[in-house]
Design a protein around this motif. Structure first.
Motif: not given
Ligand code: FUC
Length: 804
Positions: A397-399, A402-404, A406-408, A537-539, A619-622, A659-661, A697-699, A701-703
């Motif tokens: 999922p999402w390869n 490294y999503h920059t 928020i996630n990374f 992002p990503e609203n 939206h999940r991003h704040t 999960g991350w949100g 769980a994003h879901p 799985f996303q750490i």
């Molecule tokens: C962001 C989020 C998605 C997902 C992705 C990997 O773009 O908006 O929910 O977590 O990263």
């Protein structure tokens, strides 16, 4: 029995190669489940009766049955190699990773049309012609290729034993030692398998013992869903080799059974099977390697290990792990013995049913985040990706990149406060590798100095806009640059600040300062400097004509990130007494960046320059609360009006999310000192967004959610984001302690900015009963607790016992 055993493994191998027909199927249930053997699902053919005895001690995950899905398996890792241990009896499975194993290669994906189109895209956005702007940007600015390739699984080890019935079964992960153990009794024999990932030797080791001599017999296969072949080496080893993208990889498995028979079996597919018979003790060594640039360890893949050295290897592994893990202890009020004795998955179910996790589970979840960071990000290695380093797929999922946006970054929120600052170094190393390609992207697409990363990157230095128009977000490097600064803030390492942090921060700021444009008359920020194109992002939002757009100029998050970056650059230059001209430029730019604004209509923080209505209010991003967390521009004490607007914003976003949100919002509620609301969201996270193995769980799985929530649990106990004029930080004790955690508790070893290590205990509604603060660096310690503030001058190494 032996015949059955072989047949079974053979069938799996035939199914794998796609040549199996019905006649090859041994006819048991599991074989039919394995039409596509490498999946998240797994089935142990054995019937298993769980133990009634809970293992003793804390910081454990444990279960009464083998994993049936990947999200029940237990993760091990040494910062490079990862293993997911299923704990099966008749069918054990270990899924392997090497975090340098990525499909793809370096590419120059910069769109050559971007530079020419940019002024027109900007003009259209300033004139509210969003649709035209997005169309043009999509045609001219997207990367080519616009997608990165996936991080991939290294392979799988399958064990096939004749034990079809087991009693007194348990499997556990002891985070104190980073050892996964499976134990059961079958045919009157007590079997034990312990598995760990040695960092010193870069090998996964499994030792199987039995309480009766010569009772161990099994088959082992090593394989991968695609792009690899396995061959036998001698009579006790298997070597798998393959290639994806430009990367050669290998995995090697050797079985050592001093008093048993070890040999290679034949089968019609040509895939070798390693068989062990009549052993009293078996040690299996599994290595992994790739030729990823700068980390090529292919020459070591067949390295020999001496089973006589097993004990020393294990002790060394434990010592190395404990060096990091044992720095922090969290003790909360324990639940009743009934709950405390439940296996981890049942405690999660209870949290779901009652809407509230038991505090032992909170403790475990907190330490699990620390454990995962130690296992997935070690100095000298790759940083934790979207899945840390655990990934069973070839197209994750999402390869699992490294999503920059928020996630990374979220992955590294616990590094400082949870006292694992070294684990952040791989992230800084990756940033160093992004400077060259990111500078090319900055020059080719924006004619700008410095370096830029858009909303994602990979192991190959991808820095162009990816995926779709939402990838045209040139803020990635600016946000990443918060991390080297924070690394300095937590450790006080001035050499690091001078030679590593400031160069990265400066390059990110130089890009931003070239990218900023003056907003024309007639726009909300006329005469000020803004980003354009820009989005939150990503609203997306409604334009006055009712149409939907994501793109604008000067989205609040961009401006907050820039404020953060330029402020940190100014501080760094002041501390090091260097780069006056650069510092002056930062100061001048900062003065022209619009301030965060409050909507007159809703009383919330405005997400965009105009007071647009968002399409998805939950939206999940704040994003527009970046200034509250992970930034420090919005604070209860310093900016009470903005803090109140942030509170309204968060309330409107709701108490649910990915999960991350959720993890992000928990951190934000903490910054608003609302521990009860934070705990409410933590309860949702643990009850609904957590897999049985405690993976987030994003879901799917996303750490990031694990890491984000780990930082949040720590920030319930201490916060240190407020920086005073003299550069010292305010360390606040129990700033956001939830009522649910207030009856009694203690924590040892949390780290505050300025290099302070905090130990404390509380009881009766959060009354501090004991505090001591060790100063690593010396300097001013400002402590705040409740309404009280005290300041101490400290010497390096001194421990303060404050009276509060
Ligand atoms: C962001 C989020 C998605 C997902 C992705 C990997 O773009 O908006 O929910 O977590 O990263």
């Amino acid at each position: 029995m032996k015949h059955m055993k072989k047949n079974h493994l053979l069938a799996i191998l035939l199914l794998l190669t796609g040549t199996a027909g019905a006649q090859n199927n041994p006819g048991n249930q599991s074989a039919s489940l394995r039409q596509t053997p490498i999946t998240a699902q797994w089935m142990d053919r054995a019937s298993v009766v769980g133990s009634t005895q809970a293992p003793e001690g804390k910081n454990l995950l444990w279960y009464k049955a083998p994993a049936t899905v990947w999200e029940e398996a237990l993760p091990l890792g040494n910062g490079r190699l990862g293993a997911m241990v299923f704990g099966g009896v008749a069918d054990e499975r270990i899924q392997l990773n090497d975090n340098t194993l990525w499909d793809g290669q370096p590419v120059n994906a910069n769109n050559p049309n971007a530079l020419e189109a940019l002024p027109e895209v900007q003009r259209l956005l300033f004139e509210d012609k969003n649709k035209e702007a997005v169309k043009l940007a999509a045609q001219t600015m997207l990367g080519n290729p616009s997608r990165v390739k996936s991080y991939q699984s290294l392979g799988e080890v399958w064990f096939d034993t004749p034990q079809m019935e087991a009693t007194d079964y348990t499997r556990q992960l002891d985070m104190n030692t980073a050892i996964a153990t499976t134990q059961y009794t079958a045919n009157g024999v007590r079997y034990k398998r312990e598995t760990f990932a040695s960092a010193a030797e870069n090998v996964i080791v499994m030792r199987i013992t039995a309480d009766k001599p010569n009772a161990i017999g099994l088959n082992i296969a090593l394989h991968r869903a695609e792009n690899a072949q396995t061959e036998a080496i001698g009579n006790n080893a298997l070597l798998m080799k393959g290639k994806v993208g430009i990367t050669n990889f290998a995995s090697h498995l050797r079985a050592e059974a001093p008093d048993g028979k070890v040999f290679i079996g034949n089968n019609s597919t040509g895939a070798p099977v390693l068989t062990v018979e009549g052993a009293s003790e078996l040690t299996v060594y599994i290595t992994g390697a790739t030729d990823y640039p700068g980390m090529d360890n292919m020459a070591e893949v067949t390295k020999h290990f001496d089973p006589k050295q097993y004990r020393q290897m294990k002790e060394a592994h434990i010592a190395q792990h404990r060096k990091y893990f044992a720095r922090v202890d969290l003790s909360l009020e324990q639940p009743s013995a009934n709950v405390a004795n439940m296996p981890t998955d049942e405690r999660l179910k209870l949290a779901k049913e009652t809407g509230k996790p038991d505090l032992g589970l909170v403790e475990t979840y907190f330490q699990f985040g620390r454990y995962l960071l130690i296992c997935s990000s070690r100095p000298g290695g790759m940083p934790a990706n979207l899945q840390g380093l655990w990934c069973w797929q070839m197209n994750a999922p999402w390869n699992a990149d490294y999503h920059t946006n928020i996630n990374f970054q979220m992955n590294y929120w616990p590094a400082g406060i949870a006292n694992l600052p070294e684990m952040q170094l791989p992230m800084i190393d990756l940033m160093d590798k992004l400077v060259a390609p990111g500078s090319l992207t900055a020059r080719q697409m924006y004619n700008a100095d410095g370096w830029v990363v858009h909303h994602l990157t990979d192991a190959w230095g991808f820095t162009a806009p990816a995926d779709g128009p939402q990838g045209i977000w040139p803020m990635g490097s600016a946000w990443l640059a918060q991390h080297p600064w924070e690394q300095y803030a937590y450790t006080g390492d001035k050499e690091f600040l001078r030679h590593r942090a400031l160069p990265l921060m400066k390059g990110a700021a130089e890009f931003i300062m070239d990218f900023l444009v003056e907003a024309p008359q007639g726009t909300a920020y006329a005469g000020m400097l803004v980003t354009n194109p820009s989005y939150s992002p990503e609203n997306s939002f409604y334009l006055p004509d009712g149409s939907v757009s994501e793109f604008t100029y000067g989205a609040t998050m961009d401006l907050q990130i820039i404020r953060d970056l330029l402020t940190n650059c100014i501080h760094a230059c002041q501390i090091l007494k260097i780069d006056k001209d650069f510092r002056r430029r930062c100061e001048q730019t900062l003065a022209r960046i619009p301030q965060t604004r409050i909507s007159p209509e809703t009383g919330r923080i405005m997400e965009w320059a105009e007071d647009y209505k968002e399409v998805d209010p939950h939206h999940r991003h704040t994003s527009h609360l970046f200034g509250l967390h992970p930034g420090n521009q919005i604070t209860v004490v310093g900016t009470p009006e903005l803090a109140e607007a942030a509170r309204k914003t968060l309330a409107a976003r709701g108490d649910d999310g990915t999960g991350w949100g959720l993890a992000w919002k928990i951190n934000m509620w903490n910054r608003l000192h609302d521990g009860d609301r934070a705990f409410r969201l933590l309860s949702v996270l643990l009850g609904q967004k957590t897999y049985p193995n405690l993976f987030d769980a994003h879901p799917p799985f996303q750490i990031d959610g694990n890491f984000g929530a780990t930082a949040a649990i720590a920030e319930m106990l201490i916060q240190s984001q407020l920086r005073k004029k003299d550069g010292s930080y305010e360390v606040e004790l129990l700033p956001s302690l939830p009522t649910a955690m207030a009856a009694k508790g203690s924590v040892k070893g949390l780290r505050a900015r300025g290099g302070f290590i905090v130990d404390m205990a509380w009881e009766a509604g959060g009354r501090l009963t004991r505090v001591s603060v060790r100063s690593e660096l010396g300097g001013k310690l400002n402590l705040r607790y409740g309404g009280k503030s005290v300041t101490y001058k400290t010497k390096p190494g001194q421990t303060i016992h404050p009276r509060l």
